[in-house]
Motif scaffolding. Structure first.
Motif, PDB file in Angstrom:
ATOM      1  N   LYS A 267     -48.209 -12.729  47.889  1.00  0.00           N
ATOM      2  CA  LYS A 267     -49.582 -12.463  48.333  1.00  0.00           C
ATOM      3  C   LYS A 267     -50.212 -13.707  48.947  1.00  0.00           C
ATOM      4  CE  LYS A 267     -50.620  -8.697  45.137  1.00  0.00           C
ATOM      5  NZ  LYS A 267     -50.482  -7.637  46.142  1.00  0.00           N
ATOM      6  N   MET A 268     -49.969 -14.852  48.360  1.00  0.00           N
ATOM      7  CA  MET A 268     -50.528 -16.094  48.906  1.00  0.00           C
ATOM      8  C   MET A 268     -49.969 -16.364  50.301  1.00  0.00           C
ATOM      9  SD  MET A 268     -52.585 -18.653  48.674  1.00  0.00           S
ATOM     10  CE  MET A 268     -53.152 -18.975  46.993  1.00  0.00           C
ATOM     11  N   LEU A 299     -55.843 -12.474  49.422  1.00  0.00           N
ATOM     12  CA  LEU A 299     -56.496 -13.680  48.900  1.00  0.00           C
ATOM     13  C   LEU A 299     -57.557 -13.313  47.869  1.00  0.00           C
ATOM     14  CD1 LEU A 299     -56.716 -15.865  52.131  1.00  0.00           C
ATOM     15  CD2 LEU A 299     -54.953 -15.867  50.346  1.00  0.00           C
ATOM     16  N   GLY A 300     -58.115 -12.101  47.982  1.00  0.00           N
ATOM     17  CA  GLY A 300     -59.044 -11.614  46.951  1.00  0.00           C
ATOM     18  C   GLY A 300     -58.346 -11.494  45.606  1.00  0.00           C
ATOM     19  N   THR A 301     -57.081 -11.056  45.629  1.00  0.00           N
ATOM     20  CA  THR A 301     -56.282 -10.982  44.400  1.00  0.00           C
ATOM     21  C   THR A 301     -56.180 -12.366  43.765  1.00  0.00           C
ATOM     22  OG1 THR A 301     -54.996  -9.209  45.426  1.00  0.00           O
ATOM     23  CG2 THR A 301     -54.085 -10.183  43.434  1.00  0.00           C
ATOM     24  N   GLN A 360     -50.628 -23.931  42.695  1.00  0.00           N
ATOM     25  CA  GLN A 360     -51.399 -22.687  42.656  1.00  0.00           C
ATOM     26  C   GLN A 360     -50.823 -21.734  41.597  1.00  0.00           C
ATOM     27  OE1 GLN A 360     -50.879 -21.662  46.783  1.00  0.00           O
ATOM     28  NE2 GLN A 360     -52.883 -22.493  47.382  1.00  0.00           N
ATOM     29  N   LEU A 361     -49.502 -21.643  41.545  1.00  0.00           N
ATOM     30  CA  LEU A 361     -48.859 -20.700  40.623  1.00  0.00           C
ATOM     31  C   LEU A 361     -49.043 -21.059  39.144  1.00  0.00           C
ATOM     32  CD1 LEU A 361     -45.553 -19.977  42.581  1.00  0.00           C
ATOM     33  CD2 LEU A 361     -47.380 -18.341  42.096  1.00  0.00           C
ATOM     34  N   GLU A 362     -49.452 -22.302  38.876  1.00  0.00           N
ATOM     35  CA  GLU A 362     -49.674 -22.713  37.478  1.00  0.00           C
ATOM     36  C   GLU A 362     -50.801 -21.910  36.817  1.00  0.00           C
ATOM     37  OE1 GLU A 362     -50.269 -26.938  37.420  1.00  0.00           O
ATOM     38  OE2 GLU A 362     -48.242 -27.322  38.201  1.00  0.00           O
TER      39      GLU A 362
END
Length: 367
Positions: A267-268, A299-301, A360-362
């Protein structure tokens, strides 16, 4: 997605009063069913009661065209029951699912319109003329057309939406052929399961502001038409919930669906690409259904994931934001739930988008 559907005119509404009696056109069950109802002749709730904005004690209704498989019926039923159990039972909900066969669709449309007539909500000819109009984007027949095109072109496409029902105190949802439940196109059942969770989250969102007028309702769920919280909230909560239930073995699927982090990484990447290509200078609150909508969804997610992580509560939308939305409005509910203003968040999130994906994934739960 969610589309407000105001084409069914308010003037058709007939107010039910408690002493009104119906002839025996349908079967009425005073004892609420414990599961998703698939019988169009049955009303698993008190047809005279007003259930808006409150938790109810009955499950949604799901209605299927006759050409759909047992896999589809069972999959949708389980997903709807799961959604109601996770996000709260609201209703009455009608989830209409269309396959690929036109006659089967027309038969279901006829029965759905008879249901509107039985409840004194609409007259048959107006209902049929609207719902069989192939030129209207959110007519019932348009969902059958999508499924038919899937088979004709051998290319996967699908659509589902919350299509209103406010004037009747209902949540009306519709879906095109959910072919993942039939394992077509390498699509997994989890994809369609997630779609049902997403659409039902819209039921929860809209239940919180159901009785406001159109403009007030819109401005609470989509302030200035921004879709990131509406669609990002539904998409994040659908994905998070699905992976949580797979992780704790409440749900068992034959094939792996990957991890929540893998889905969020996709998604990112997609969201940033769409943003760069179409609206490089826009912030999260500037994506609408008309402008950069895919960036709004994807990006809303991430925006919702960011906020749930910030307050360390994956259920903050369920616990705090939406329950206070009607009373406080978007900004007030946002401040209460997340502890700062939406403007501060948009700036912060803009900076977050610049970080490497590993960082970001953290913030994403390890599911």
């Amino acid at each position: 997605g969610w589309e407000e559907n105001d084409s069914t005119s308010e003037s058709l509404t007939v107010t039910l009063n408690s002493n009104q009696t119906f002839e025996a056109i349908f079967e009425f069950i005073p004892i609420y069913s414990t599961d998703v109802n698939n019988d169009l002749e049955i009303f698993n709730y008190d047809i005279y009661a007003d259930y808006t904005e409150q938790i109810v004690d009955f499950y949604p209704n799901a209605f299927f065209t006759s050409d759909l498989s047992e896999n589809v019926v069972n999959g949708i039923n389980l997903a709807l029951k799961t959604a109601a159990d996770e996000f709260g039972k609201y209703g009455p909900v009608e989830y209409g699912v269309f396959g690929v066969d036109k006659q089967a669709a027309l038969d279901l449309i006829n029965k759905l319109c008879e249901r509107r007539v039985d409840l004194n909500q609409w007259n048959l000819s107006d209902c049929l003329s609207r719902e069989t109009d192939e030129t209207l984007s959110y007519s019932s027949i348009s969902y059958q057309k999508i499924g038919e095109n899937v088979i004709l072109t051998n290319e996967p496409q699908s659509n589902a939406g919350h299509n209103g029902g406010f004037q009747w105190g209902l949540h009306l949802l519709q879906s095109s052929y959910p072919f993942g439940f039939d394992n077509l196109f390498d699509t997994l059942p989890q994809d369609d399961f997630k779609t049902v969770l997403h659409e039902y989250f819209h039921v929860f969102q809209l239940a919180s502001v159901f009785n406001l007028d159109f403009d007030q309702r819109e401005n609470n769920v989509r302030p200035n038409e921004a879709i990131w919280m509406m669609e990002g909230g539904a998409e994040y909560m659908a994905n998070y919930t699905l992976f949580k239930l797979i992780d704790n073995e409440t749900l068992l699927f034959e094939k792996s669906y990957g991890s929540l982090r893998e889905k969020m990484e996709e998604k990112m990447e997609e969201g940033k690409t769409v943003k760069e290509d179409n609206c490089p200078n826009s912030k999260l609150n500037q994506f609408t259904y008309q402008t950069c909508n895919q960036a709004g969804y994807k990006l809303g997610t991430w925006g919702v994931a960011y906020l749930t992580n910030k307050v360390n509560n994956q259920n903050i939308l369920l616990d705090t934001f939406y329950p206070n939305l009607k009373e406080l409005g978007f900004e007030g509910a946002f401040n209460l739930a997340f502890g700062y203003t939406s403007e501060e968040f948009y700036e912060e999130f803009d900076a977050f988008l610049q970080l490497p994906i590993e960082e970001q994934l953290e913030i994403i739960p390890d599911l």
